[in-house]
Design an enzyme around this catalytic site. Structure first.
Site, PDB file in Angstrom:
ATOM      1  N   ARG A 188      -6.150 122.568 -49.003  1.00  0.00           N
ATOM      2  CA  ARG A 188      -4.940 123.293 -48.585  1.00  0.00           C
ATOM      3  C   ARG A 188      -4.316 122.629 -47.362  1.00  0.00           C
ATOM      4  NH1 ARG A 188      -6.195 122.985 -44.295  1.00  0.00           N
ATOM      5  NH2 ARG A 188      -7.770 124.068 -43.091  1.00  0.00           N
ATOM      6  N   GLU A 212      -2.719 128.672 -36.772  1.00  0.00           N
ATOM      7  CA  GLU A 212      -3.991 127.955 -36.605  1.00  0.00           C
ATOM      8  C   GLU A 212      -4.961 128.723 -35.715  1.00  0.00           C
ATOM      9  OE1 GLU A 212      -4.843 125.960 -39.015  1.00  0.00           O
ATOM     10  OE2 GLU A 212      -3.066 124.757 -38.591  1.00  0.00           O
ATOM     11  N   HIS A 213      -6.199 128.784 -36.154  1.00  0.00           N
ATOM     12  CA  HIS A 213      -7.287 129.446 -35.417  1.00  0.00           C
ATOM     13  C   HIS A 213      -6.988 130.916 -35.154  1.00  0.00           C
ATOM     14  CE1 HIS A 213      -9.960 126.032 -34.663  1.00  0.00           C
ATOM     15  NE2 HIS A 213      -8.859 125.304 -34.608  1.00  0.00           N
ATOM     16  N   ASP A 265      -7.204 133.104 -38.156  1.00  0.00           N
ATOM     17  CA  ASP A 265      -7.750 133.868 -39.293  1.00  0.00           C
ATOM     18  C   ASP A 265      -9.016 134.606 -38.907  1.00  0.00           C
ATOM     19  OD1 ASP A 265      -9.205 131.453 -39.140  1.00  0.00           O
ATOM     20  OD2 ASP A 265      -9.364 131.200 -41.311  1.00  0.00           O
ATOM     21  N   GLY A 315      -8.965 117.775 -42.323  1.00  0.00           N
ATOM     22  CA  GLY A 315      -8.236 118.996 -41.994  1.00  0.00           C
ATOM     23  C   GLY A 315      -7.554 119.616 -43.197  1.00  0.00           C
ATOM     24  N   SER A 335      -9.292 120.835 -45.663  1.00  0.00           N
ATOM     25  CA  SER A 335     -10.236 121.802 -46.184  1.00  0.00           C
ATOM     26  C   SER A 335     -11.088 121.296 -47.357  1.00  0.00           C
ATOM     27  CB  SER A 335      -9.437 123.045 -46.576  1.00  0.00           C
ATOM     28  OG  SER A 335     -10.240 124.038 -47.000  1.00  0.00           O
ATOM     29  N   SER A 336     -11.608 120.089 -47.189  1.00  0.00           N
ATOM     30  CA  SER A 336     -12.482 119.550 -48.235  1.00  0.00           C
ATOM     31  C   SER A 336     -13.756 120.392 -48.353  1.00  0.00           C
ATOM     32  CB  SER A 336     -12.848 118.101 -47.935  1.00  0.00           C
ATOM     33  OG  SER A 336     -13.472 118.015 -46.686  1.00  0.00           O
ATOM     34  N   ASP A 360      -9.230 129.049 -45.610  1.00  0.00           N
ATOM     35  CA  ASP A 360      -9.365 127.910 -46.526  1.00  0.00           C
ATOM     36  C   ASP A 360      -9.810 128.364 -47.913  1.00  0.00           C
ATOM     37  OD1 ASP A 360      -8.903 126.728 -44.152  1.00  0.00           O
ATOM     38  OD2 ASP A 360     -10.862 125.776 -43.950  1.00  0.00           O
TER      39      ASP A 360
HETATM   40  C1  GLA Z   1     -10.779 125.654 -40.349  1.00  0.00           C
HETATM   41  C2  GLA Z   1     -11.412 126.966 -40.797  1.00  0.00           C
HETATM   42  C3  GLA Z   1     -10.344 128.017 -41.068  1.00  0.00           C
HETATM   43  C4  GLA Z   1      -9.386 128.146 -39.891  1.00  0.00           C
HETATM   44  C5  GLA Z   1      -8.883 126.765 -39.445  1.00  0.00           C
HETATM   45  C6  GLA Z   1      -8.065 126.824 -38.196  1.00  0.00           C
HETATM   46  O1  GLA Z   1     -10.054 125.088 -41.375  1.00  0.00           O
HETATM   47  O2  GLA Z   1     -12.202 126.785 -41.937  1.00  0.00           O
HETATM   48  O3  GLA Z   1     -10.966 129.243 -41.376  1.00  0.00           O
HETATM   49  O4  GLA Z   1      -9.979 128.846 -38.844  1.00  0.00           O
HETATM   50  O5  GLA Z   1      -9.949 125.873 -39.233  1.00  0.00           O
HETATM   51  O6  GLA Z   1      -6.901 127.538 -38.400  1.00  0.00           O
END
Ligand code: GLA
Length: 540
Positions: A54, A60-61, A63, A174, A176-177, A231
């Site tokens: 994704r 950011e940071h 969730d 970044g 989300s692998s 993610d």
């Molecule tokens: C990583 C985490 C997510 C989120 C982001 C930052 O991707 O897996 O849950 O906290 O960092 O937004």
């Protein structure tokens, strides 16, 4: 609603390919994986599970503080081909990877019924060895398997399997692998064990999208990261045509948000690898603890009621402070007002600046600010994941969270109600500034790349994902995408001289992709596939 929807299980190639909504040559990749599986294991796979990466557009940071975020699934994904194997110990797994650097691994879960239940892990019926200090590629496969074992095999025994993985989401980028890998693995093990599809008396899959997200989030903690749910939710619930507004409070929910006409989001990899799991102690998990401690300290200042052993989040402090009823959610307008208010209240957490300009507090000061005794604080915040810092930044982290949560709502409002691309770009730029200066999750390369992106014509540019490396996302007018990519290529040192596939590996326009799904190989598909070969590849 997306969370209640079943996981798509396809048996027709046409349906599968239409659903993917991707432009990459997926037929070739899927075929190649199926053929390689047959070569390596001597039979066809029973299923292929797919989970996409994704790109987070904004939010950011926040969730893990239970505030809404706005990601979109990307075309790049993880595919896992899997089939049961006869005559082996229950659950024994041979895991192979198409990338030669990831060597074959074999593992079997052990049954814990005779073990002393001296820890949370040991108390579970099944155990798989995952050492967060020495993660390997298959650790993420095991993480996905873990929850399937403990949720679906008490009692019962999983089948032994062979599996083969291929992925196009670069690790540590970044995008989300790790979540894509864990979601794909969770799905593959569910499918091969008959826990995914409906039987004759069921309609839809046995596990819905929301439940799969929750399971995958828990599974990912096995690799030592205390991540929020963004993610996994994006990987499972996204739509092929839009971004997704994911809200975590009071429960997980997701609504598609159409992206404005003429807007293209371009990802650029800083090529600084950000290994969230390896650095969790000083970075990701530390941020989670800082926001939780900030929430507790703020609640104390504002006279908000908190249970003695409750790890209250910044979202919950906001709700209780403005009189939100339990289990309900205030309107978006009220939430916006409350965020403005709370962003001001956070000033109360700002420590008197010390000689070196430090805005953080030492451990004992942090504990005092929360009003807890050391033992309770340790149990609440340090027992599951270790973190380390000299100064804990409660003020800065809470400030970023409330301001960023407000930017998400503003961004979403512009997408829904119309507004200019420039307004979206301004919000993205403000998000980057806050990530860099207040949340301190950027790095010099990401700062440089976002600056170069703006100089190359991006309307807005920011880091995406956890940060400290990985990708940026830039908002670029559709007509300028090519020239934008060329300019960034010429100005960002590590891209100099890159052409063709090498260039599109590191900088590429994204197209929202659909969420996770499964393809099931059925006998009758073998015959049908012959007609599909010429048009779309000949997988089965
Ligand atoms: C990583 C985490 C997510 C989120 C982001 C930052 O991707 O897996 O849950 O906290 O960092 O937004």
């Amino acid at each position: 609603m997306a969370a209640k929807a079943p996981i798509p299980v396809y048996t027709q190639l046409n349906d599968l390919y239409n659903n993917l909504g991707t432009t990459v040559d997926h037929a070739t990749r899927w075929n190649n994986l199926a053929e390689e599986f047959e070569k390596r294991f001597g039979r066809k796979p029973a299923y292929i599970a797919r989970a996409p990466g994704r790109v987070n557009l904004i939010g950011e940071h926040i969730d893990y503080c239970l505030f809404g975020v706005l990601p979109a699934a990307v075309e790049r994904d993880i595919l896992i081909a899997i089939a049961p194997r006869a005559h082996d110990v229950p659950g024994h797994t041979v895991a192979d990877n198409l990338l030669p650097k990831y060597t074959r691994a074999a593992f079997a879960p052990s049954h814990n019924h005779n073990e002393p239940s001296d820890s949370a892990v040991r108390a579970e019926p099944w155990h798989l060895e995952i050492n967060p200090a020495e993660l390997r590629w298959e650790s993420y496969v095991k993480a996905g398997y873990y929850g399937v074992l403990n949720q679906y095999f008490t009692p019962g025994s999983p089948v032994p399997v062979d599996l083969l993985v291929t992925g196009s989401v670069p690790a540590g980028s970044g995008l989300s692998s790790s979540a894509a890998m864990v979601v794909a693995s969770t799905l593959a093990f569910l499918a091969v064990n008959g826990k995914l599809e409906p039987n004759l008396t069921n309609v839809g899959s046995k596990i819905n999208k929301g439940e799969l997200v929750q399971l995958a989030v828990r599974n990912e903690t096995r690799v030592g990261v205390n991540s929020g749910g963004m993610d996994q939710a994006a990987s499972v619930m996204c739509d092929a045509s839009s971004a997704l507004y994911i809200s975590f409070f009071p429960t997980l929910s997701a609504t598609p948000v159409a992206l404005p006409h003429g807007a293209v989001f371009v990802c650029a990899n800083s090529l600084v690898v950000s290994d969230k799991a390896a650095s969790a102690k000083f970075q990701y998990n530390l941020r989670v603890v800082e926001t939780l401690a900030a929430a507790r300290a703020l609640a104390l200042r504002l006279g908000v009621m908190v249970g003695p052993k409750e790890a209250i989040t910044l979202r919950e402090v906001l709700g209780r402070h403005v009189g939100e009823k339990e289990g309900e959610e205030i309107s978006v307008e009220k939430l916006e007002e409350a965020l403005v208010k709370l962003s001001q209240e956070v000033e109360g957490l700002r420590p008197a600046t010390s000689a070196d300009g430090q805005l953080g507090v030492k451990l004992d000061e942090m504990i005092a600010l929360t009003g807890l005794d050391t033992a309770t604080f340790d149990e609440l915040y340090f027992s599951r994941f270790q973190v380390e810092a000299t100064y804990f930044q409660l003020y800065k982290r809470a400030k970023h969270v409330y301001d960023e949560a407000l930017r998400v709502l503003q961004f979403r409002k512009i997408c829904i109600g119309g507004g200019s691309l420039e307004q979206l770009g301004d919000l993205m730029n403000a998000s980057q500034k806050s990530c860099a200066e207040v949340y301190e999750c950027s790095c010099p390369e990401l700062d440089q790349l976002t600056t170069l992106a703006r100089e190359a014509g991006a309307i807005g540019s920011r880091l995406t994902g956890a940060g400290w490396g990985g990708c940026t996302v830039s908002l670029v007018p559709e007509a300028q995408v090519e020239s934008f990519i060329a300019k960034v290529r010429d100005s960002y040192g590590p891209y100099k001289g890159l052409e063709g596939d090498k260039l599109s590996e590191v900088i590429f326009a994204t197209k929202p992709s659909s969420g996770a799904c499964v393809y099931k190989f059925e006998r009758r598909n073998v015959e049908r596939s012959n007609q599909l070969c010429s048009r779309q590849g000949c997988m089965p």
